[in-house]
Motif scaffolding. Structure first.
Motif, PDB file in Angstrom:
ATOM      1  N   MET A   1       0.904  -1.147  -0.029  1.00 34.09           N
ATOM      2  CA  MET A   1       0.266  -0.007   0.123  1.00 34.09           C
ATOM      3  C   MET A   1       0.545   1.219   0.008  1.00 34.09           C
ATOM      4  N   ASN A   2       0.547   2.197  -1.173  1.00 29.66           N
ATOM      5  CA  ASN A   2       1.211   3.388  -1.142  1.00 29.66           C
ATOM      6  C   ASN A   2       1.218   4.331   0.108  1.00 29.66           C
ATOM      7  N   ALA A   3       2.254   4.973   0.411  1.00 34.50           N
ATOM      8  CA  ALA A   3       1.841   5.918   1.777  1.00 34.50           C
ATOM      9  C   ALA A   3       1.231   7.090   1.005  1.00 34.50           C
ATOM     10  N   PRO A   4       0.315   7.568   2.008  1.00 34.04           N
ATOM     11  CA  PRO A   4      -0.584   8.643   1.699  1.00 34.04           C
ATOM     12  C   PRO A   4       0.038   9.965   1.097  1.00 34.04           C
ATOM     13  N   GLN A   5      -0.225  10.688   0.096  1.00 28.28           N
ATOM     14  CA  GLN A   5       0.493  11.862  -0.401  1.00 28.28           C
ATOM     15  C   GLN A   5      -0.389  13.064  -0.057  1.00 28.28           C
ATOM     16  N   ILE A   6       0.255  14.087   0.898  1.00 30.13           N
ATOM     17  CA  ILE A   6      -0.532  15.336   0.950  1.00 30.13           C
ATOM     18  C   ILE A   6       0.028  16.331   0.124  1.00 30.13           C
ATOM     19  N   MET A   7      -0.795  17.365  -0.153  1.00 27.10           N
ATOM     20  CA  MET A   7      -0.590  18.439  -0.902  1.00 27.10           C
ATOM     21  C   MET A   7       0.185  19.510  -0.225  1.00 27.10           C
ATOM     22  N   ALA A 188     -11.791   8.583  10.093  1.00 24.05           N
ATOM     23  CA  ALA A 188     -10.572   7.780   9.704  1.00 24.05           C
ATOM     24  C   ALA A 188      -9.896   7.053  10.830  1.00 24.05           C
ATOM     25  N   LEU A 189      -9.368   5.776  10.539  1.00 21.94           N
ATOM     26  CA  LEU A 189      -8.658   5.062  11.686  1.00 21.94           C
ATOM     27  C   LEU A 189      -7.375   4.847  11.067  1.00 21.94           C
ATOM     28  N   ILE A 190      -6.258   5.600  12.101  1.00 21.29           N
ATOM     29  CA  ILE A 190      -4.913   5.227  11.951  1.00 21.29           C
ATOM     30  C   ILE A 190      -4.556   3.855  12.499  1.00 21.29           C
ATOM     31  N   GLU A 191      -3.578   3.120  11.812  1.00 19.70           N
ATOM     32  CA  GLU A 191      -3.071   1.676  12.303  1.00 19.70           C
ATOM     33  C   GLU A 191      -1.542   1.826  12.281  1.00 19.70           C
ATOM     34  N   PRO A 192      -0.947   2.572  13.146  1.00 24.99           N
ATOM     35  CA  PRO A 192       0.582   2.533  13.158  1.00 24.99           C
ATOM     36  C   PRO A 192       1.039   1.090  13.764  1.00 24.99           C
ATOM     37  N   GLY A 193       2.354   0.763  13.129  1.00 23.43           N
ATOM     38  CA  GLY A 193       3.139  -0.366  13.618  1.00 23.43           C
ATOM     39  C   GLY A 193       3.985   0.304  14.660  1.00 23.43           C
ATOM     40  N   ALA A 194       5.343  -0.244  14.697  1.00 20.99           N
ATOM     41  CA  ALA A 194       6.172   0.195  15.685  1.00 20.99           C
ATOM     42  C   ALA A 194       6.610   1.688  15.359  1.00 20.99           C
ATOM     43  N   ILE A 195       6.383   2.563  16.337  1.00 22.73           N
ATOM     44  CA  ILE A 195       6.947   3.949  15.981  1.00 22.73           C
ATOM     45  C   ILE A 195       7.963   4.366  16.620  1.00 22.73           C
ATOM     46  N   LYS A 196       8.968   5.024  16.379  1.00 25.34           N
ATOM     47  CA  LYS A 196       9.931   5.618  17.412  1.00 25.34           C
ATOM     48  C   LYS A 196       9.441   6.829  18.384  1.00 25.34           C
ATOM     49  N   VAL A 236      13.116  -3.309  19.066  1.00 28.44           N
ATOM     50  CA  VAL A 236      12.312  -2.529  18.347  1.00 28.44           C
ATOM     51  C   VAL A 236      12.539  -1.165  17.867  1.00 28.44           C
ATOM     52  N   PRO A 237      12.904  -0.425  18.853  1.00 25.43           N
ATOM     53  CA  PRO A 237      13.255   0.877  18.395  1.00 25.43           C
ATOM     54  C   PRO A 237      14.289   1.355  17.124  1.00 25.43           C
ATOM     55  N   SER A 238      14.945   0.253  16.751  1.00 24.96           N
ATOM     56  CA  SER A 238      16.017   0.432  15.671  1.00 24.96           C
ATOM     57  C   SER A 238      15.308   0.117  14.510  1.00 24.96           C
ATOM     58  N   MET A 239      14.159  -0.538  14.714  1.00 27.46           N
ATOM     59  CA  MET A 239      13.470  -0.819  13.419  1.00 27.46           C
ATOM     60  C   MET A 239      12.063  -0.151  13.280  1.00 27.46           C
ATOM     61  N   ALA A 240      11.931   0.988  14.254  1.00 34.39           N
ATOM     62  CA  ALA A 240      10.529   1.397  14.238  1.00 34.39           C
ATOM     63  C   ALA A 240      10.597   2.908  13.654  1.00 34.39           C
ATOM     64  N   ILE A 241       9.784   3.504  12.861  1.00 37.89           N
ATOM     65  CA  ILE A 241       9.699   4.495  11.954  1.00 37.89           C
ATOM     66  C   ILE A 241       9.412   5.721  12.958  1.00 37.89           C
ATOM     67  N   GLY A 266       3.668   2.005   8.358  1.00 39.97           N
ATOM     68  CA  GLY A 266       4.795   1.041   8.564  1.00 39.97           C
ATOM     69  C   GLY A 266       4.641  -0.110   7.859  1.00 39.97           C
ATOM     70  N   LEU A 267       5.899  -0.597   7.696  1.00 35.64           N
ATOM     71  CA  LEU A 267       5.902  -2.230   7.015  1.00 35.64           C
ATOM     72  C   LEU A 267       5.024  -3.050   7.726  1.00 35.64           C
ATOM     73  N   ASP A 268       5.312  -3.192   8.948  1.00 39.73           N
ATOM     74  CA  ASP A 268       4.846  -4.131  10.033  1.00 39.73           C
ATOM     75  C   ASP A 268       3.268  -4.063   9.757  1.00 39.73           C
ATOM     76  N   SER A 269       3.042  -2.809   9.944  1.00 40.61           N
ATOM     77  CA  SER A 269       1.223  -2.752   9.859  1.00 40.61           C
ATOM     78  C   SER A 269       0.767  -3.188   8.564  1.00 40.61           C
ATOM     79  N   ILE A 270       1.415  -2.796   7.377  1.00 37.95           N
ATOM     80  CA  ILE A 270       0.928  -3.065   6.213  1.00 37.95           C
ATOM     81  C   ILE A 270       0.830  -4.645   5.942  1.00 37.95           C
ATOM     82  N   VAL A 271       1.997  -5.022   6.161  1.00 40.64           N
ATOM     83  CA  VAL A 271       2.290  -6.662   5.984  1.00 40.64           C
ATOM     84  C   VAL A 271       1.206  -7.276   6.639  1.00 40.64           C
ATOM     85  N   GLY A 272       1.188  -6.655   8.054  1.00 41.30           N
ATOM     86  CA  GLY A 272       0.243  -7.509   9.092  1.00 41.30           C
ATOM     87  C   GLY A 272      -1.147  -7.507   8.495  1.00 41.30           C
TER      88      GLY A 272
END
Length: 294
Positions: A1-7, A188-196, A236-241, A266-272
């Motif tokens: 899934m592509n990241a959302p593009q904001i104007m 809208a529901l935001i579904e983050p994975g691991a975040i720094k 986890v922190p080293s892999m978090a976005i 985040g990739l973990d959330s998208i893949v999950g």
């Protein structure tokens, strides 16, 4: 899934108004700074005024800190009245329900107070704030953003309480989105994975204190998986976005002409989110155990 593009941000005569809960640090602070930089007038819910001052000092644009504990219903009512007075007939163009906590531990031994506390903040607090701001959202033709988690659709072991609250938000978002559609109010529901964010330093401290208050039998039964959990939390922190990635999704949800209903970040959330749709539960359980080393 592509990241959302904001104007790019555009200037308008009247400021767009948004209330953000849990804006002291992490994702909430990142959302406040990004939206303020794009011309929004941000009412930033913080627990201490020192946090609000620090937020303003490191930001561009207009950020107005408000002391807001989402478990204090009288305080919520007072803050919303103050926000309404400042916004006037313009109302709110958005509310970002970000406040939340995560408490880890084996469900078998987790104190009920810890379980209830997570629901009090992550679910009941969110609903109370949303109900309180609805007149302002209607007046401002605004949008509602809920901060979920990948744990809401694929929960890790020892996070049953936290995952349950985030799974509840999946249901709330689905129901509320349809209920408010006749008025054109998007949800809208935001579904983050691991975040720094500072939550990881708190998680490391929580992992060290995981057995505090639990009976000796808990440590005896769960010592091996808890040791694996501690090791994973350290990695986890080293892999978090960065939290700015989540803020970008929130900005898209508030500003886009066609906002998404869900934003895995985040990739973990998208893949999950894909795995839970195509992989059988037992196989997914095995994968999670292997990844966590339990």
């Amino acid at each position: 899934m592509n990241a959302p593009q904001i104007m790019p941000a555009t200037s308008t005569a009247a400021p767009r108004n948004v209330l953000i809960t849990g804006a002291s640090t992490g994702i909430g602070a990142a959302c406040a700074r990004m939206l303020a930089g794009r011309g929004w007038r941000v009412f930033a819910g913080v627990r201490k005024m020192q946090d609000g001052e620090a937020l303003m000092a490191g930001s561009e644009g207009q950020i107005i800190p408000v002391i807001l504990d989402v478990t204090n219903r009288e305080q919520i009512k007072t803050v919303v009245q103050e926000v309404g007075t400042q916004c006037g007939t313009a109302g709110l163009q958005g509310v970002v329900n970000n406040a939340g906590i995560a408490l880890a531990g084996p469900l078998e031994f987790m104190p009920m107070e810890a379980f209830e506390r997570q629901f009090e903040i992550n679910v009941l607090g969110l609903v109370t704030v949303t109900q309180a701001v609805m007149p302002l959202i209607r007046a401002g033709h605004g949008r509602i953003v809920l901060m979920g988690s990948n744990s809401g659709f694929m929960c890790e072991p020892f996070l049953a309480g936290y995952g349950a609250t985030k799974h509840a938000l999946e249901a709330i978002a689905d129901s509320l989105r349809i209920e408010l559609r006749p008025w054109g109010i998007d949800v809208a529901l935001i579904e983050p994975g691991a975040i720094k964010t500072p939550i990881w330093s708190k998680s490391r401290e929580a992992a060290e204190q995981l057995f505090v208050g639990m009976p000796p039998e808990c440590e005896k039964l769960y010592a091996t998986p808890i040791t694996a959990l501690r090791k994973m939390v350290e990695k986890v922190p080293s892999m978090a976005i960065p939290p700015e990635r989540v803020a970008k999704a929130v900005t898209h949800a508030l500003e886009s002409r066609w906002p998404r209903t869900r934003y895995p970040v985040g990739l973990d959330s998208i893949v999950g989110s894909l795995l839970v749709k195509i992989v059988p539960d037992r196989l997914l359980d095995w994968v999670i155990r292997k990844v966590m080393g339990i």
